[in-house]
Design a protein around this motif. Sequence first.
Motif, PDB file in Angstrom:
ATOM      1  N   ASP A  66       5.141 -20.841  27.398  1.00 36.48           N
ATOM      2  CA  ASP A  66       4.825 -19.412  27.262  1.00 36.48           C
ATOM      3  C   ASP A  66       6.057 -18.567  27.569  1.00 36.48           C
ATOM      4  O   ASP A  66       6.332 -17.565  26.894  1.00 36.48           O
ATOM      5  CB  ASP A  66       3.688 -19.018  28.207  1.00 36.48           C
ATOM      6  N   VAL A  67       6.785 -18.959  28.603  1.00 38.32           N
ATOM      7  CA  VAL A  67       7.998 -18.220  28.972  1.00 38.32           C
ATOM      8  C   VAL A  67       9.014 -18.293  27.840  1.00 38.32           C
ATOM      9  O   VAL A  67       9.631 -17.290  27.457  1.00 38.32           O
ATOM     10  CB  VAL A  67       8.598 -18.769  30.279  1.00 38.32           C
ATOM     11  N   ARG A  68       9.208 -19.479  27.293  1.00 40.80           N
ATOM     12  CA  ARG A  68      10.165 -19.639  26.202  1.00 40.80           C
ATOM     13  C   ARG A  68       9.779 -18.772  25.009  1.00 40.80           C
ATOM     14  O   ARG A  68      10.641 -18.113  24.398  1.00 40.80           O
ATOM     15  CB  ARG A  68      10.238 -21.104  25.780  1.00 40.80           C
ATOM     16  N   ALA A  69       8.504 -18.757  24.679  1.00 33.72           N
ATOM     17  CA  ALA A  69       8.048 -17.950  23.541  1.00 33.72           C
ATOM     18  C   ALA A  69       8.321 -16.470  23.782  1.00 33.72           C
ATOM     19  O   ALA A  69       8.783 -15.750  22.876  1.00 33.72           O
ATOM     20  CB  ALA A  69       6.556 -18.187  23.295  1.00 33.72           C
ATOM     21  N   ALA A  70       8.055 -15.994  24.993  1.00 31.78           N
ATOM     22  CA  ALA A  70       8.257 -14.581  25.298  1.00 31.78           C
ATOM     23  C   ALA A  70       9.740 -14.217  25.291  1.00 31.78           C
ATOM     24  O   ALA A  70      10.131 -13.167  24.763  1.00 31.78           O
ATOM     25  CB  ALA A  70       7.628 -14.254  26.648  1.00 31.78           C
ATOM     26  N   VAL A  71      10.569 -15.074  25.851  1.00 31.98           N
ATOM     27  CA  VAL A  71      12.012 -14.799  25.889  1.00 31.98           C
ATOM     28  C   VAL A  71      12.586 -14.771  24.481  1.00 31.98           C
ATOM     29  O   VAL A  71      13.386 -13.891  24.125  1.00 31.98           O
ATOM     30  CB  VAL A  71      12.726 -15.852  26.762  1.00 31.98           C
ATOM     31  N   ARG A  72      12.174 -15.732  23.653  1.00 24.93           N
ATOM     32  CA  ARG A  72      12.691 -15.760  22.286  1.00 24.93           C
ATOM     33  C   ARG A  72      12.213 -14.563  21.477  1.00 24.93           C
ATOM     34  O   ARG A  72      12.971 -13.988  20.671  1.00 24.93           O
ATOM     35  CB  ARG A  72      12.266 -17.064  21.615  1.00 24.93           C
ATOM     36  N   ALA A  73      10.952 -14.158  21.676  1.00 28.02           N
ATOM     37  CA  ALA A  73      10.446 -12.991  20.966  1.00 28.02           C
ATOM     38  C   ALA A  73      11.217 -11.736  21.358  1.00 28.02           C
ATOM     39  O   ALA A  73      11.558 -10.901  20.508  1.00 28.02           O
ATOM     40  CB  ALA A  73       8.956 -12.813  21.242  1.00 28.02           C
ATOM     41  N   VAL A  78      14.544 -21.134  32.033  1.00 29.74           N
ATOM     42  CA  VAL A  78      14.601 -20.710  30.638  1.00 29.74           C
ATOM     43  C   VAL A  78      15.746 -19.711  30.514  1.00 29.74           C
ATOM     44  O   VAL A  78      15.715 -18.637  31.137  1.00 29.74           O
ATOM     45  CB  VAL A  78      13.272 -20.076  30.180  1.00 29.74           C
ATOM     46  N   LEU A  79      16.747 -20.077  29.735  1.00 28.36           N
ATOM     47  CA  LEU A  79      17.911 -19.218  29.567  1.00 28.36           C
ATOM     48  C   LEU A  79      17.615 -18.079  28.596  1.00 28.36           C
ATOM     49  O   LEU A  79      16.564 -18.049  27.953  1.00 28.36           O
ATOM     50  CB  LEU A  79      19.090 -20.050  29.070  1.00 28.36           C
ATOM     51  N   ALA A  80      18.549 -17.158  28.484  1.00 29.04           N
ATOM     52  CA  ALA A  80      18.324 -15.970  27.654  1.00 29.04           C
ATOM     53  C   ALA A  80      18.114 -16.305  26.190  1.00 29.04           C
ATOM     54  O   ALA A  80      17.533 -15.500  25.445  1.00 29.04           O
ATOM     55  CB  ALA A  80      19.498 -15.009  27.815  1.00 29.04           C
ATOM     56  N   ASP A  81      18.580 -17.475  25.734  1.00 30.04           N
ATOM     57  CA  ASP A  81      18.373 -17.862  24.333  1.00 30.04           C
ATOM     58  C   ASP A  81      17.084 -18.644  24.132  1.00 30.04           C
ATOM     59  O   ASP A  81      16.798 -19.120  23.024  1.00 30.04           O
ATOM     60  CB  ASP A  81      19.560 -18.676  23.821  1.00 30.04           C
ATOM     61  N   GLY A  82      16.287 -18.815  25.208  1.00 28.42           N
ATOM     62  CA  GLY A  82      15.021 -19.507  25.110  1.00 28.42           C
ATOM     63  C   GLY A  82      15.071 -20.991  25.394  1.00 28.42           C
ATOM     64  O   GLY A  82      14.032 -21.657  25.410  1.00 28.42           O
ATOM     65  N   HIS A  83      16.252 -21.527  25.616  1.00 30.85           N
ATOM     66  CA  HIS A  83      16.357 -22.952  25.930  1.00 30.85           C
ATOM     67  C   HIS A  83      15.905 -23.212  27.367  1.00 30.85           C
ATOM     68  O   HIS A  83      16.209 -22.434  28.274  1.00 30.85           O
ATOM     69  CB  HIS A  83      17.787 -23.448  25.737  1.00 30.85           C
ATOM     70  N   LEU A  84      15.211 -24.343  27.560  1.00 29.31           N
ATOM     71  CA  LEU A  84      14.762 -24.763  28.886  1.00 29.31           C
ATOM     72  C   LEU A  84      15.722 -25.828  29.394  1.00 29.31           C
ATOM     73  O   LEU A  84      15.921 -26.859  28.742  1.00 29.31           O
ATOM     74  CB  LEU A  84      13.343 -25.321  28.813  1.00 29.31           C
ATOM     75  N   VAL A  85      16.331 -25.569  30.557  1.00 25.15           N
ATOM     76  CA  VAL A  85      17.285 -26.524  31.124  1.00 25.15           C
ATOM     77  C   VAL A  85      16.850 -26.881  32.543  1.00 25.15           C
ATOM     78  O   VAL A  85      16.191 -26.095  33.233  1.00 25.15           O
ATOM     79  CB  VAL A  85      18.726 -25.968  31.145  1.00 25.15           C
ATOM     80  N   THR A  86      17.236 -28.078  32.946  1.00 24.75           N
ATOM     81  CA  THR A  86      17.015 -28.526  34.323  1.00 24.75           C
ATOM     82  C   THR A  86      18.361 -28.596  35.013  1.00 24.75           C
ATOM     83  O   THR A  86      19.331 -29.134  34.456  1.00 24.75           O
ATOM     84  CB  THR A  86      16.342 -29.913  34.347  1.00 24.75           C
ATOM     85  N   THR A  87      18.432 -28.044  36.208  1.00 26.23           N
ATOM     86  CA  THR A  87      19.680 -28.059  36.958  1.00 26.23           C
ATOM     87  C   THR A  87      19.458 -28.635  38.350  1.00 26.23           C
ATOM     88  O   THR A  87      18.468 -28.336  39.018  1.00 26.23           O
ATOM     89  CB  THR A  87      20.285 -26.643  37.062  1.00 26.23           C
ATOM     90  N   ASP A  88      20.388 -29.523  38.745  1.00 30.34           N
ATOM     91  CA  ASP A  88      20.413 -30.061  40.108  1.00 30.34           C
ATOM     92  C   ASP A  88      21.857 -30.439  40.406  1.00 30.34           C
ATOM     93  O   ASP A  88      22.778 -29.975  39.717  1.00 30.34           O
ATOM     94  CB  ASP A  88      19.435 -31.225  40.284  1.00 30.34           C
ATOM     95  N   GLU A  89      22.074 -31.281  41.379  1.00 36.38           N
ATOM     96  CA  GLU A  89      23.452 -31.600  41.766  1.00 36.38           C
ATOM     97  C   GLU A  89      24.177 -32.453  40.722  1.00 36.38           C
ATOM     98  O   GLU A  89      25.404 -32.550  40.744  1.00 36.38           O
ATOM     99  CB  GLU A  89      23.467 -32.321  43.119  1.00 36.38           C
ATOM    100  N   LEU A 129      20.408 -14.800  35.405  1.00 38.99           N
ATOM    101  CA  LEU A 129      20.828 -16.077  34.837  1.00 38.99           C
ATOM    102  C   LEU A 129      19.766 -16.726  33.967  1.00 38.99           C
ATOM    103  O   LEU A 129      20.055 -17.676  33.241  1.00 38.99           O
ATOM    104  CB  LEU A 129      21.216 -17.044  35.967  1.00 38.99           C
ATOM    105  N   GLY A 130      18.554 -16.275  34.043  1.00 34.90           N
ATOM    106  CA  GLY A 130      17.460 -16.856  33.293  1.00 34.90           C
ATOM    107  C   GLY A 130      16.165 -16.709  34.063  1.00 34.90           C
ATOM    108  O   GLY A 130      16.117 -16.080  35.125  1.00 34.90           O
ATOM    109  N   VAL A 131      15.108 -17.297  33.521  1.00 43.36           N
ATOM    110  CA  VAL A 131      13.790 -17.242  34.161  1.00 43.36           C
ATOM    111  C   VAL A 131      13.530 -18.592  34.830  1.00 43.36           C
ATOM    112  O   VAL A 131      13.436 -19.617  34.149  1.00 43.36           O
ATOM    113  CB  VAL A 131      12.685 -16.937  33.140  1.00 43.36           C
TER     114      VAL A 131
END
Length: 379
Positions: free
Chosen positions: A54-61, A165-176, A193-195
């Motif tokens: 849902d977040v990705r859809a809203a950000v991309r829209a 979720v970054l500004a372009d709608g991509h979902l990324v995972t970040t850790d060490e 930086l994103g959602v």
Amino acid sequence: MGADLESVGRGLAARLGAQKVWAGTPSPYGPAVSGGAAVAQRAAVVVRCADAEDVRAAVRAARDAGVRFSVRGGGYEREPQEGVLTLDLAAMGHVEVDTAARVAAVGGGATAGELTAAAHRHGLAAAAGTSAGAGVAGIVLHGGPGPLTGRIGLAADNLLAARVVLADGHLVTTDETREPGLLRALRGGGGGLGVVVSMRVRLHRLPYLSAGAIVFAWSDAAAVLAGLDGFSAPELTVTAGVLPGPGGAPVLLLVPAWSGAPGAGEVQVAALRRLGSPLTAHVGPLAPPDLLALFDAHRPAGAHRVVLTRPLASVAAATPMLLAAGRTLPSPLAAVFLHPVHGAAHPRHHLAEITAAWPSGLDGAGSAELTWAHRTAAL
């Protein structure tokens, strides 16, 4: 409401379901925190996101339509703004605790109160700021000093991983090991930086916690503040506050939190009391959720609020501002809290939190409080 935002709302309602998209006026929320001005009840589009998709859809829209968006995680974020798509993450408020690993999996809509309560049920404590109603993600993104900072660090220090979720709608995972630069940037880097749709945060076992409130008359304020810089044990975090007392006159509040050996804590609290002649002093064993409640007592629901912050090198450096703020408090809901930031990962300093609130629905209300807050922050 702009045509672009209306179109975005209609498109998201068709894709996600009308029950997830709210459009209209007044705002679906009550009054909210403002970083600098009262926020009127305005036409808005709110997407009540249930998951990362849902977040990705809203950000991309929003991106495709050239519409700005904002995120509402906990209860104190800005209310919907005109022309801005609001992503409401309240339905993503899960908290799951891994007791053995001492880690919590936290949804992007979880509040500090929910995290603290879940951790406490497992005999653990979380670095979660000072307000039960604030969103954990927002606290982490803005550093998150709290009453246990000296012992367990800032909320940002305890972020282990996140899904964003970054500004372009991509979902990324970040850790060490995956996108470690993004993880470092999220630790106190702000909300641009994103959602953050979920995160993993470190929890801590505290065999003993003693905390409470010591209130001094205003005539003692300067002397008490002069002695505070001498308290530097990592097991002790002392938050100072300037706020109106029961009769309206300013008082100085100390909120000590001791997480070391019980006997040593009693010595530290006794030394704090000797800095002046307390009007009241109630300090003793306290659960982390109840410690948060000490601060929320001055943050009533159903009011407009402005919150400004300012870093300061020491209590001594903050004292002129605190004394001036106390002498000019504009209302019963105005206060300044001075949060210590110290520990292995941070040079010792303080963060002043300048807050003022006023009842909603009153014509012209809030102007004196806003003026006071900005003048105080500039001192």
